[in-house]
Design a protein around this motif. Sequence first.
Motif, PDB file in Angstrom:
ATOM      1  N   ASP A   6       8.158  84.884  78.324  1.00 38.47           N
ATOM      2  CA  ASP A   6       9.406  84.526  79.023  1.00 38.47           C
ATOM      3  C   ASP A   6       9.935  83.150  78.621  1.00 38.47           C
ATOM      4  O   ASP A   6      10.494  82.408  79.436  1.00 38.47           O
ATOM      5  CB  ASP A   6       9.209  84.575  80.550  1.00 38.47           C
ATOM      6  N   LEU A   7       9.769  82.792  77.355  1.00 35.40           N
ATOM      7  CA  LEU A   7      10.240  81.485  76.893  1.00 35.40           C
ATOM      8  C   LEU A   7      11.664  81.538  76.339  1.00 35.40           C
ATOM      9  O   LEU A   7      12.286  80.501  76.137  1.00 35.40           O
ATOM     10  CB  LEU A   7       9.293  80.948  75.809  1.00 35.40           C
ATOM     11  N   LEU A   8      12.172  82.735  76.085  1.00 36.81           N
ATOM     12  CA  LEU A   8      13.510  82.854  75.505  1.00 36.81           C
ATOM     13  C   LEU A   8      14.562  82.719  76.598  1.00 36.81           C
ATOM     14  O   LEU A   8      14.560  83.458  77.581  1.00 36.81           O
ATOM     15  CB  LEU A   8      13.660  84.197  74.801  1.00 36.81           C
ATOM     16  N   LYS A   9      15.440  81.762  76.429  1.00 38.40           N
ATOM     17  CA  LYS A   9      16.540  81.553  77.368  1.00 38.40           C
ATOM     18  C   LYS A   9      17.841  81.570  76.571  1.00 38.40           C
ATOM     19  O   LYS A   9      18.189  80.611  75.898  1.00 38.40           O
ATOM     20  CB  LYS A   9      16.393  80.214  78.098  1.00 38.40           C
ATOM     21  N   ALA A  10      18.557  82.680  76.632  1.00 40.12           N
ATOM     22  CA  ALA A  10      19.785  82.807  75.838  1.00 40.12           C
ATOM     23  C   ALA A  10      20.731  83.787  76.509  1.00 40.12           C
ATOM     24  O   ALA A  10      20.316  84.685  77.239  1.00 40.12           O
ATOM     25  CB  ALA A  10      19.456  83.283  74.426  1.00 40.12           C
ATOM     26  N   ASP A  11      22.010  83.592  76.265  1.00 36.91           N
ATOM     27  CA  ASP A  11      23.038  84.498  76.786  1.00 36.91           C
ATOM     28  C   ASP A  11      23.474  85.519  75.743  1.00 36.91           C
ATOM     29  O   ASP A  11      23.999  86.578  76.095  1.00 36.91           O
ATOM     30  CB  ASP A  11      24.261  83.701  77.249  1.00 36.91           C
ATOM     31  N   PHE A  12      23.303  85.185  74.481  1.00 38.38           N
ATOM     32  CA  PHE A  12      23.694  86.099  73.414  1.00 38.38           C
ATOM     33  C   PHE A  12      22.945  85.719  72.153  1.00 38.38           C
ATOM     34  O   PHE A  12      22.277  84.687  72.079  1.00 38.38           O
ATOM     35  CB  PHE A  12      25.208  86.046  73.164  1.00 38.38           C
ATOM     36  N   GLY A  13      23.058  86.542  71.147  1.00 35.22           N
ATOM     37  CA  GLY A  13      22.416  86.235  69.872  1.00 35.22           C
ATOM     38  C   GLY A  13      22.961  87.123  68.776  1.00 35.22           C
ATOM     39  O   GLY A  13      23.782  88.031  69.011  1.00 35.22           O
ATOM     40  N   LEU A  14      22.499  86.864  67.568  1.00 34.67           N
ATOM     41  CA  LEU A  14      22.812  87.696  66.412  1.00 34.67           C
ATOM     42  C   LEU A  14      21.520  87.955  65.651  1.00 34.67           C
ATOM     43  O   LEU A  14      20.740  87.038  65.417  1.00 34.67           O
ATOM     44  CB  LEU A  14      23.813  87.002  65.478  1.00 34.67           C
ATOM     45  N   SER A  15      21.290  89.188  65.298  1.00 35.18           N
ATOM     46  CA  SER A  15      20.161  89.522  64.435  1.00 35.18           C
ATOM     47  C   SER A  15      20.661  89.533  62.999  1.00 35.18           C
ATOM     48  O   SER A  15      21.669  90.176  62.688  1.00 35.18           O
ATOM     49  CB  SER A  15      19.596  90.896  64.799  1.00 35.18           C
ATOM     50  N   LEU A  16      19.973  88.809  62.118  1.00 30.35           N
ATOM     51  CA  LEU A  16      20.465  88.620  60.749  1.00 30.35           C
ATOM     52  C   LEU A  16      19.888  89.645  59.774  1.00 30.35           C
ATOM     53  O   LEU A  16      19.935  89.438  58.564  1.00 30.35           O
ATOM     54  CB  LEU A  16      20.152  87.197  60.280  1.00 30.35           C
ATOM     55  N   GLU A  17      19.380  90.751  60.293  1.00 29.56           N
ATOM     56  CA  GLU A  17      18.923  91.835  59.423  1.00 29.56           C
ATOM     57  C   GLU A  17      20.102  92.350  58.582  1.00 29.56           C
ATOM     58  O   GLU A  17      21.253  92.288  59.016  1.00 29.56           O
ATOM     59  CB  GLU A  17      18.361  92.975  60.267  1.00 29.56           C
ATOM     60  N   PRO A  18      19.823  92.872  57.384  1.00 32.47           N
ATOM     61  CA  PRO A  18      20.914  93.363  56.540  1.00 32.47           C
ATOM     62  C   PRO A  18      21.674  94.521  57.182  1.00 32.47           C
ATOM     63  O   PRO A  18      21.066  95.481  57.656  1.00 32.47           O
ATOM     64  CB  PRO A  18      20.207  93.795  55.255  1.00 32.47           C
ATOM     65  N   SER A  19      23.009  94.397  57.201  1.00 32.98           N
ATOM     66  CA  SER A  19      23.856  95.454  57.761  1.00 32.98           C
ATOM     67  C   SER A  19      25.139  95.604  56.944  1.00 32.98           C
ATOM     68  O   SER A  19      26.178  95.976  57.477  1.00 32.98           O
ATOM     69  CB  SER A  19      24.210  95.149  59.221  1.00 32.98           C
ATOM     70  N   ARG A  20      25.056  95.239  55.645  1.00 31.81           N
ATOM     71  CA  ARG A  20      26.225  95.301  54.759  1.00 31.81           C
ATOM     72  C   ARG A  20      27.335  94.359  55.234  1.00 31.81           C
ATOM     73  O   ARG A  20      28.508  94.587  54.988  1.00 31.81           O
ATOM     74  CB  ARG A  20      26.754  96.732  54.659  1.00 31.81           C
ATOM     75  N   ILE A 178      32.728  98.055  62.435  1.00 27.64           N
ATOM     76  CA  ILE A 178      31.717  98.479  63.393  1.00 27.64           C
ATOM     77  C   ILE A 178      30.761  99.437  62.681  1.00 27.64           C
ATOM     78  O   ILE A 178      31.183 100.326  61.945  1.00 27.64           O
ATOM     79  CB  ILE A 178      32.352  99.176  64.608  1.00 27.64           C
ATOM     80  N   TYR A 179      29.471  99.279  62.905  1.00 27.92           N
ATOM     81  CA  TYR A 179      28.461  99.972  62.101  1.00 27.92           C
ATOM     82  C   TYR A 179      27.403 100.576  63.017  1.00 27.92           C
ATOM     83  O   TYR A 179      26.956  99.946  63.973  1.00 27.92           O
ATOM     84  CB  TYR A 179      27.829  98.944  61.154  1.00 27.92           C
ATOM     85  N   ARG A 180      27.028 101.803  62.711  1.00 28.93           N
ATOM     86  CA  ARG A 180      25.945 102.484  63.426  1.00 28.93           C
ATOM     87  C   ARG A 180      25.073 103.184  62.396  1.00 28.93           C
ATOM     88  O   ARG A 180      25.592 103.849  61.499  1.00 28.93           O
ATOM     89  CB  ARG A 180      26.506 103.502  64.428  1.00 28.93           C
ATOM     90  N   ARG A 181      23.784 103.037  62.525  1.00 25.63           N
ATOM     91  CA  ARG A 181      22.886 103.705  61.578  1.00 25.63           C
ATOM     92  C   ARG A 181      21.497 103.831  62.170  1.00 25.63           C
ATOM     93  O   ARG A 181      21.176 103.230  63.197  1.00 25.63           O
ATOM     94  CB  ARG A 181      22.808 102.939  60.260  1.00 25.63           C
ATOM     95  N   LEU A 182      20.649 104.602  61.498  1.00 25.01           N
ATOM     96  CA  LEU A 182      19.240 104.689  61.849  1.00 25.01           C
ATOM     97  C   LEU A 182      18.564 103.348  61.608  1.00 25.01           C
ATOM     98  O   LEU A 182      19.051 102.527  60.829  1.00 25.01           O
ATOM     99  CB  LEU A 182      18.563 105.763  61.010  1.00 25.01           C
ATOM    100  N   GLY A 183      17.426 103.159  62.235  1.00 23.30           N
ATOM    101  CA  GLY A 183      16.677 101.922  62.019  1.00 23.30           C
ATOM    102  C   GLY A 183      17.099 100.844  62.995  1.00 23.30           C
ATOM    103  O   GLY A 183      18.055 100.988  63.754  1.00 23.30           O
ATOM    104  N   GLY A 184      16.358  99.764  62.963  1.00 26.29           N
ATOM    105  CA  GLY A 184      16.671  98.686  63.878  1.00 26.29           C
ATOM    106  C   GLY A 184      15.857  97.447  63.578  1.00 26.29           C
ATOM    107  O   GLY A 184      15.385  97.244  62.462  1.00 26.29           O
ATOM    108  N   SER A 185      15.670  96.638  64.586  1.00 27.74           N
ATOM    109  CA  SER A 185      15.030  95.344  64.408  1.00 27.74           C
ATOM    110  C   SER A 185      14.389  94.938  65.730  1.00 27.74           C
ATOM    111  O   SER A 185      14.530  95.618  66.747  1.00 27.74           O
ATOM    112  CB  SER A 185      16.081  94.322  63.959  1.00 27.74           C
ATOM    113  N   ASP A 186      13.698  93.808  65.723  1.00 23.82           N
ATOM    114  CA  ASP A 186      13.084  93.307  66.952  1.00 23.82           C
ATOM    115  C   ASP A 186      14.127  92.953  68.008  1.00 23.82           C
ATOM    116  O   ASP A 186      13.774  92.774  69.180  1.00 23.82           O
ATOM    117  CB  ASP A 186      12.229  92.076  66.652  1.00 23.82           C
ATOM    118  N   ASN A 187      15.388  92.837  67.601  1.00 25.06           N
ATOM    119  CA  ASN A 187      16.413  92.534  68.597  1.00 25.06           C
ATOM    120  C   ASN A 187      16.498  93.631  69.665  1.00 25.06           C
ATOM    121  O   ASN A 187      16.871  93.372  70.808  1.00 25.06           O
ATOM    122  CB  ASN A 187      17.778  92.333  67.941  1.00 25.06           C
ATOM    123  N   HIS A 188      16.114  94.871  69.317  1.00 29.67           N
ATOM    124  CA  HIS A 188      16.109  95.957  70.298  1.00 29.67           C
ATOM    125  C   HIS A 188      15.212  95.593  71.483  1.00 29.67           C
ATOM    126  O   HIS A 188      15.562  95.824  72.641  1.00 29.67           O
ATOM    127  CB  HIS A 188      15.584  97.246  69.665  1.00 29.67           C
TER     128      HIS A 188
END
Length: 238
Positions: A6-20, A178-188
């Motif tokens: 419970d150390l993360l304190k944030a209102d929003f973020g961006l995951s920098l995984e490749p998404s074209r 806007i992009y939707r695809r299979l796969g994901g990241s730890d941001n989920h």
Amino acid sequence: LSLDSDLLKADFGLSLEPSRSHIMVSGSGGIFLKITYSGDSWYSGEARDEMHSIQKAILAIGTLEQLDKKLRAEKYYEPFKSSALLTITQMEAGTMMNLTASSCSFVLDRRLIPGETVAEAKAEICKALDALKELYADMDYEMEVLTCMPPMDIAEDDPVVLAALEAHKELYEKDDIIYRRLGGSDNHKIIEKYGCSIPILGPGMDFDECNTPNEKVLVQDYLDAIKLYMAIVVKILG
């Protein structure tokens, strides 16, 4: 660092995984399970009526493959042009060529589409394997959860998504990203834990190149992404 801290304190973020360099708002989840069947080991030149562990595992895999067919038929997700899936990815058994294996393990990869939960998918698999225990003697099994990740589905009118769309249009005159695809990241997992919005937005050709010898990010795409991130943060905080 664990999410349980419970150390993360944030209102929003961006995951920098490749998404074209598109704004990815939906991604699949997954649960990876290790299933183990055990039994007696005996000289393979001896005929016995009981099933050894490999036969039990093969029977279970056949049942799970039928579940996969059901998922493909009933849980198609149009934005991904794909469906919920169940795939056997690993199998391990035996120590000698002339002895039946006392233990046989296999790993399954169950991919989830938006609207499904990890708990529901696990329960569905347990139900299929438990049904075998009612039909055949000695089909007890052990199940280990190796890892899991919920699906991601962020609304297109989410403030972070809108800020990213606006910044992208101002900088590069593109708005259909806007992009939707299979796969994901730890941001989920972070989204599920904290409820904050974290779309994926990063340079790179994702599945066309990820985890291949030719994986790369072009220098100009990298520099453009930095400008875009800065513009998004200014819009949200401003």
